[in-house]
Design an enzyme around this catalytic site. Structure first.
Site, PDB file in Angstrom:
ATOM      1  N   SER A 137      -2.323 -22.982 -43.852  1.00  0.00           N
ATOM      2  CA  SER A 137      -1.904 -23.074 -45.095  1.00  0.00           C
ATOM      3  C   SER A 137      -2.934 -23.207 -46.191  1.00  0.00           C
ATOM      4  O   SER A 137      -3.066 -22.912 -47.216  1.00  0.00           O
ATOM      5  CB  SER A 137      -0.791 -24.112 -45.469  1.00  0.00           C
ATOM      6  OG  SER A 137      -1.109 -25.473 -45.037  1.00  0.00           O
ATOM      7  N   SER A 182      -3.876 -25.920 -40.261  1.00  0.00           N
ATOM      8  CA  SER A 182      -3.912 -25.477 -41.520  1.00  0.00           C
ATOM      9  C   SER A 182      -5.227 -25.611 -42.286  1.00  0.00           C
ATOM     10  O   SER A 182      -5.709 -25.110 -43.231  1.00  0.00           O
ATOM     11  CB  SER A 182      -2.925 -26.103 -42.492  1.00  0.00           C
ATOM     12  OG  SER A 182      -1.726 -25.371 -42.299  1.00  0.00           O
ATOM     13  N   LYS A 222      -7.190 -29.043 -52.182  1.00  0.00           N
ATOM     14  CA  LYS A 222      -5.865 -28.111 -51.721  1.00  0.00           C
ATOM     15  C   LYS A 222      -5.329 -28.615 -52.927  1.00  0.00           C
ATOM     16  O   LYS A 222      -4.720 -29.857 -53.051  1.00  0.00           O
ATOM     17  CB  LYS A 222      -5.689 -28.509 -50.411  1.00  0.00           C
ATOM     18  CG  LYS A 222      -4.216 -27.797 -49.882  1.00  0.00           C
ATOM     19  CD  LYS A 222      -4.077 -28.019 -48.590  1.00  0.00           C
ATOM     20  CE  LYS A 222      -2.877 -27.060 -47.887  1.00  0.00           C
ATOM     21  NZ  LYS A 222      -2.609 -27.378 -46.512  1.00  0.00           N
TER      22      LYS A 222
HETATM   23  N1  GLN Z   1       1.048 -22.642 -39.761  1.00  0.00           N
HETATM   24  C1  GLN Z   1       1.491 -23.858 -39.357  1.00  0.00           C
HETATM   25  C2  GLN Z   1       3.001 -23.895 -40.117  1.00  0.00           C
HETATM   26  O1  GLN Z   1       3.465 -23.071 -40.647  1.00  0.00           O
HETATM   27  C3  GLN Z   1       0.642 -25.028 -39.740  1.00  0.00           C
HETATM   28  C4  GLN Z   1       0.709 -25.443 -41.220  1.00  0.00           C
HETATM   29  C5  GLN Z   1      -0.108 -26.721 -41.485  1.00  0.00           C
HETATM   30  O2  GLN Z   1      -0.847 -27.172 -40.797  1.00  0.00           O
HETATM   31  N2  GLN Z   1       0.132 -27.411 -42.597  1.00  0.00           N
HETATM   32  O3  GLN Z   1       3.642 -24.822 -39.947  1.00  0.00           O
END
Ligand code: GLN
Length: 508
Positions: free
Chosen positions: A154, A178, A79
């Site tokens: 994400s 994420s 990532k």
């Molecule tokens: N969807 C969540 C957010 O927008 C989680 C994001 C994550 O785990 N990096 O914060």
């Protein structure tokens, strides 16, 4: 031997035995990326030449009888939130476009030491803020099961590249879901380890008390293999755990007889798609057939999870992202060139006279130009919630509720070994469906944020498909350091079912 079809465990064995060369494997995956990624956009950077050189070096060392690392020749996608000294690291933000970190993240360094072949950096929501990958400054990722749909986020690029056979395994990060949510929406297996199990050094910080790195793979067995390399103490991360790292791969064998899995009635409330509910219930039945027992447990404060997470995470983000000011890090606005408003992009033009000094003007313009709308929203929410008049009402209160949420889990794990349920309320949703409604996007995280708030472990894996052919994800959550059990339960399920073997037909 067709490398794209082999598991990570089999690839590593085949390369070590000389049945296939590391160069052949790297070429197969790099060629797949070249063919398929135009339609998917999972990669922000493909490390073709360096990956092939690294693979050739591994082959030469093997031929010379020299020692090889445990992941020798295994292609791994990372990532773009993890620092890589030899590849750009952008966090999918214009703010860091072209940035080359001076060092490798701890996890990247460990992968290199293990002789994994780093094939590239994957697309994501900007600074890991989002649940659909649509917040990337470099375009959304398309779900390999249906290119008109989101892969989740994400870590959407990491999930999509594994689902579409562009890498056998990938590294993601999980602050509120994420790793698990995109794994669920793309039909792969993703593990969010216990907070502190995997070092965060060199992971671009979003919300430091919640962030955790983990593996995304086609199966629990492959995820276990990666965990053996990436988990472990790192003195460079003050929150890194010192507990010994178990041999995850050798702990998979035991049957599930007597395993107690909790089921939370509230998980099946309003908002849950009926096909997802059906798939999840079938998975409970499969665990029962495998010897587990299912028990009702309560997480009474889980309903406050979204409200709590969306205070704690933005507060920490507003502090962490203060460093991107055009001087210390990141994009710097050109002097005297007024920032232009982009309609609908959340940008606002400021008249030059509004700034108290050229330095303040540079800070403001750099941040206005460098950050996308969701990142700005989080910085503003967090700054507001931390401001002196509101700190107690929002941030301090959220911390108290966070403790209650954690205590719920501790109580539940007095009665059961693991908690099962859906990972996401719906299957993959169409790109664009939620982009104008931040709250709808936040609600997607309802089943995943509790794990991070409690600092415990969670895994998600496919447990069925909708009539329309989209994967359905199942989530298991376990107490701190229960990774061996999470992986073992998932592995056992995957030995008894075939869902994780289904591949999308990506027409390229
Ligand atoms: N969807 C969540 C957010 O927008 C989680 C994001 C994550 O785990 N990096 O914060």
């Amino acid at each position: 031997m067709q490398p794209l079809e082999l598991t990570a465990v089999d690839l590593v064995t085949a390369i070590r035995q000389g049945d296939i060369s590391a160069v052949q494997v790297a070429e197969a995956f790099l060629n797949r990326i070249a063919r398929a990624d135009g339609a998917i956009n999972a990669f922000l950077h493909v490390n073709r030449d360096a990956a092939l050189t690294q693979a050739a070096d591994i082959d030469a060392r093997r031929k010379a009888g020299k020692p090889l690392g445990p992941l020798a020749g295994l292609p791994v996608a990372v990532k773009d939130a993890l620092c890589t000294a030899d590849q750009p690291t952008t966090c999918a933000s214009k703010m860091l476009a072209g940035y080359r970190p001076p060092y490798d993240a701890h996890v990247v360094a460990r992968l290199r030491q293990a002789d994994a072949v780093l094939v590239g950096k994957t697309n994501m929501d900007e600074f890991a803020m989002g649940g659909s990958n649509e917040n990337s400054a470099f375009g959304p990722v398309h779900n390999p099961w249906d290119l008109s749909r989101a892969p989740g986020g994400s870590s959407g690029g990491s999930a999509a590249c594994v689902a579409a056979d562009m890498a056998p395994v990938a590294i993601g990060s999980d602050t509120g879901g994420s790793i698990r949510q995109p794994a669920g929406l793309c039909g792969i297996t993703g593990l969010k380890p216990t907070y502190g199990r995997v070092s965060r050094r060199g992971l671009v910080a979003f919300a430091s008390s919640l962030d955790q790195i983990g593996p995304m793979a086609r199966s629990a067995a492959d995820a276990a293999l990666i965990m053996e390399t990436i988990a472990g103490h790192d003195p460079g991360d003050a929150t890194s755990l010192t507990d010994e790292v178990p041999q995850y791969t050798s702990m998979l064998e035991k049957p599930l007889t007597g395993l107690r899995i909790g089921r939370v009635a509230e998980h099946f409330g309003p908002g849950l798609d009926p096909e997802v509910a059906h798939g999840v219930e079938e998975a409970f039945a499969a665990f029962k057939a495998a010897g587990a027992t299912i028990h009702d447990v309560a997480l009474p404060h889980a309903k406050y999870g979204i409200a709590t997470y969306y205070i704690v995470a933005p507060c920490e983000a507003s502090s962490n992202l203060a460093r991107y000011d055009g001087a210390h890090y990141g994009h710097r606005a050109e002097p005297g060139k007024g920032h232009r408003a982009e309609p609908g992009k959340g940008h606002r033009a400021e008249p030059a006279a509004a700034f108290e000094s050229p330095l303040v003007e540079m800070y403001c313009r750099s941040r206005a130009e460098g950050f996308g709308p969701e990142v700005k929203r989080r910085i503003m929410l967090g700054t507001y919630a931390l401001s002196s008049g509101y700190y107690d009402a929002y941030y301090a209160k959220a911390l108290r509720v966070r403790r209650l949420i954690r205590q719920d889990y501790l109580d539940a794990f007095g009665q059961v070994d693991l908690i099962g349920g859906p990972v996401s309320p719906t299957p993959a949703f169409p790109l664009g469906e939620k982009t104008n409604d931040p709250l709808a996007m936040y609600l997607v995280d309802m089943y995943t944020v509790g794990t991070n708030l409690a600092g415990i472990g969670g895994i998600s894996f496919p447990c069925g498909f909708t009539k329309g052919g989209l994967p359905i994800g199942f989530q298991l959550q376990g107490p701190a350091l229960s990774e061996p059990l999470l992986l073992r339960a998932t592995d056992r399920y995957q030995r008894l079912t075939e869902w994780h073997r289904r591949r999308p037909q990506v027409t390229v």
